[in-house]
Design a protein around this motif. Structure first.
Motif, PDB file in Angstrom:
ATOM      1  N   GLU A 237      -0.752  28.743  -3.907  1.00  0.00           N
ATOM      2  CA  GLU A 237       0.076  28.809  -5.109  1.00  0.00           C
ATOM      3  C   GLU A 237       0.985  27.588  -5.155  1.00  0.00           C
ATOM      4  OE1 GLU A 237       2.195  32.459  -5.031  1.00  0.00           O
ATOM      5  OE2 GLU A 237       0.420  33.700  -5.411  1.00  0.00           O
ATOM      6  N   LEU A 238       1.004  26.921  -6.310  1.00  0.00           N
ATOM      7  CA  LEU A 238       1.829  25.738  -6.508  1.00  0.00           C
ATOM      8  C   LEU A 238       2.664  25.942  -7.758  1.00  0.00           C
ATOM      9  CD1 LEU A 238       2.521  22.785  -5.690  1.00  0.00           C
ATOM     10  CD2 LEU A 238       0.710  22.061  -7.261  1.00  0.00           C
ATOM     11  N   ASP A 239       3.987  25.955  -7.586  1.00  0.00           N
ATOM     12  CA  ASP A 239       4.915  26.106  -8.707  1.00  0.00           C
ATOM     13  C   ASP A 239       5.657  24.795  -8.911  1.00  0.00           C
ATOM     14  OD1 ASP A 239       4.751  28.988  -9.537  1.00  0.00           O
ATOM     15  OD2 ASP A 239       5.193  29.262  -7.406  1.00  0.00           O
ATOM     16  N   MET A 240       5.415  24.153 -10.052  1.00  0.00           N
ATOM     17  CA  MET A 240       6.058  22.876 -10.362  1.00  0.00           C
ATOM     18  C   MET A 240       7.206  23.112 -11.331  1.00  0.00           C
ATOM     19  SD  MET A 240       4.375  19.384 -11.959  1.00  0.00           S
ATOM     20  CE  MET A 240       3.621  18.929 -10.401  1.00  0.00           C
ATOM     21  N   SER A 241       8.349  22.465 -11.047  1.00  0.00           N
ATOM     22  CA  SER A 241       9.516  22.606 -11.915  1.00  0.00           C
ATOM     23  C   SER A 241       9.907  21.299 -12.587  1.00  0.00           C
ATOM     24  CB  SER A 241      10.710  23.133 -11.105  1.00  0.00           C
ATOM     25  OG  SER A 241      10.984  22.286  -9.998  1.00  0.00           O
ATOM     26  N   SER A 242       9.330  20.175 -12.164  1.00  0.00           N
ATOM     27  CA  SER A 242       9.627  18.879 -12.765  1.00  0.00           C
ATOM     28  C   SER A 242       8.440  17.944 -12.515  1.00  0.00           C
ATOM     29  CB  SER A 242      10.905  18.285 -12.148  1.00  0.00           C
ATOM     30  OG  SER A 242      11.200  17.018 -12.675  1.00  0.00           O
ATOM     31  N   PRO A 243       8.078  17.112 -13.479  1.00  0.00           N
ATOM     32  CA  PRO A 243       8.703  16.840 -14.783  1.00  0.00           C
ATOM     33  C   PRO A 243       8.363  17.873 -15.854  1.00  0.00           C
ATOM     34  CG  PRO A 243       6.773  15.462 -14.490  1.00  0.00           C
ATOM     35  CD  PRO A 243       6.943  16.214 -13.216  1.00  0.00           C
ATOM     36  N   LEU A 244       7.532  18.868 -15.523  1.00  0.00           N
ATOM     37  CA  LEU A 244       7.257  19.963 -16.441  1.00  0.00           C
ATOM     38  C   LEU A 244       7.105  21.231 -15.624  1.00  0.00           C
ATOM     39  CD1 LEU A 244       3.533  19.996 -17.589  1.00  0.00           C
ATOM     40  CD2 LEU A 244       4.332  18.787 -15.578  1.00  0.00           C
ATOM     41  N   THR A 245       7.186  22.358 -16.300  1.00  0.00           N
ATOM     42  CA  THR A 245       7.022  23.642 -15.630  1.00  0.00           C
ATOM     43  C   THR A 245       5.550  24.044 -15.680  1.00  0.00           C
ATOM     44  OG1 THR A 245       9.253  24.310 -16.263  1.00  0.00           O
ATOM     45  CG2 THR A 245       7.739  26.045 -15.577  1.00  0.00           C
TER      46      THR A 245
END
Length: 270
Positions: A237-245
């Protein structure tokens, strides 16, 4: 006959004492460490140079003004000071145990690697099992710069890749597992942390998690990673918060067919 056997025994005993004494001198004196370092430099030719040697092979050993150049990969490494302390008795049980190691003021220049000749023997199947157990109780690095060779830099590509201010690592690679107990990197470009432990043979059971916040060009990338693996299924699981969600989830069934599934969630664009 008795006198002959006694003479032979005395000779072997004297040789044993001489060998043990020489080994102790090499391992526990600074002159012994300097001699071994000099022999290594001569063996490697112009690829390795060492400015100063302090300490003993029994540890800790400090090398200053170290230079390494690999013509095949084009890599050039310069280290201001490197210290290592290895538990020598662990070698008797086929284990390399690093009690403490540190690198300070290092400059790594990546060159253009030379083309490799195709191997004569067929490649062996991939194996994660360590040929010998390696345990690192602590490794620290500070002021480390990694950059490309000037000849590789083109328009839009910077020579400097990363400037590490501080980094700490604790982990092991053994016949049973690979573990990153702690990996913390603090650089001019951002920070990264990783904790993980996985078996080195199928079905590669283990867990891992990491966080990264890194600047590339004019953008900052921030994400959290979590991985789990059981005897039946591996999940990432990979949760990205920047530069986009965004969120990515991938699963892999640990069976002969290796069926997999990937789900990607992105924000709605107008």
């Amino acid at each position: 006959m008795k006198k002959v056997l006694l003479a032979i025994g005395s000779t072997f005993a004297a040789l044993l004492v001489l060998v043990c004494g020489a080994a102790l001198w090499l391992l526990n004196t600074e002159r012994g460490a300097s001699l071994i370092t000099t022999l290594a430099v001569r063996q490697l030719g112009e690829r390795l140079t060492v400015g100063e040697v302090a300490g003993t092979l029994a540890g800790p050993l400090t090398l200053s003004k170290v230079r390494w150049r690999d013509p095949r990969s084009g890599m050039h490494v310069a280290v201001g000071r490197a210290t290592v302390d290895i538990e020598l008795l662990a070698l008797l049980r086929r284990e390399v145990r690093v009690r403490n190691a540190a690198v300070h003021d290092a400059h790594i220049q990546l060159g253009e690697p030379q083309p490799e000749e195709p191997p004569e023997e067929p490649e062996k199947p991939l194996s994660l099992e360590a040929p010998i157990d390696i345990v690192v109780e602590r490794f620290a690095a500070s002021r480390v710069v990694v950059e490309r060779d000037a000849g590789q830099v083109t328009e839009g590509r910077k020579a400097r890749l990363v400037t590490i201010r501080e980094a700490d690592f604790v982990g092991r690679w053994t016949r049973n597992d690979i573990a990153v107990e702690r990996l913390d990197v603090r650089a001019a470009e951002g920070t990264a942390q990783l904790r993980a432990a996985f078996a080195t043979s199928k079905p590669w059971i283990g867990t891992g998690q990491g966080d990264i916040r890194w600047r590339v060009g004019g953008s900052t990338y921030a994400a959290r990673l979590a991985a789990t693996s059981t005897a039946q299924q591996a999940r990432l699981e990979l949760d990205m918060s920047s530069p986009l969600t965004a969120r990515l989830a991938a699963t892999l069934e640990q069976s002969a067919a290796l069926p997999w599934r990937v789900t990607l969630e992105l924000p709605r664009f107008d």
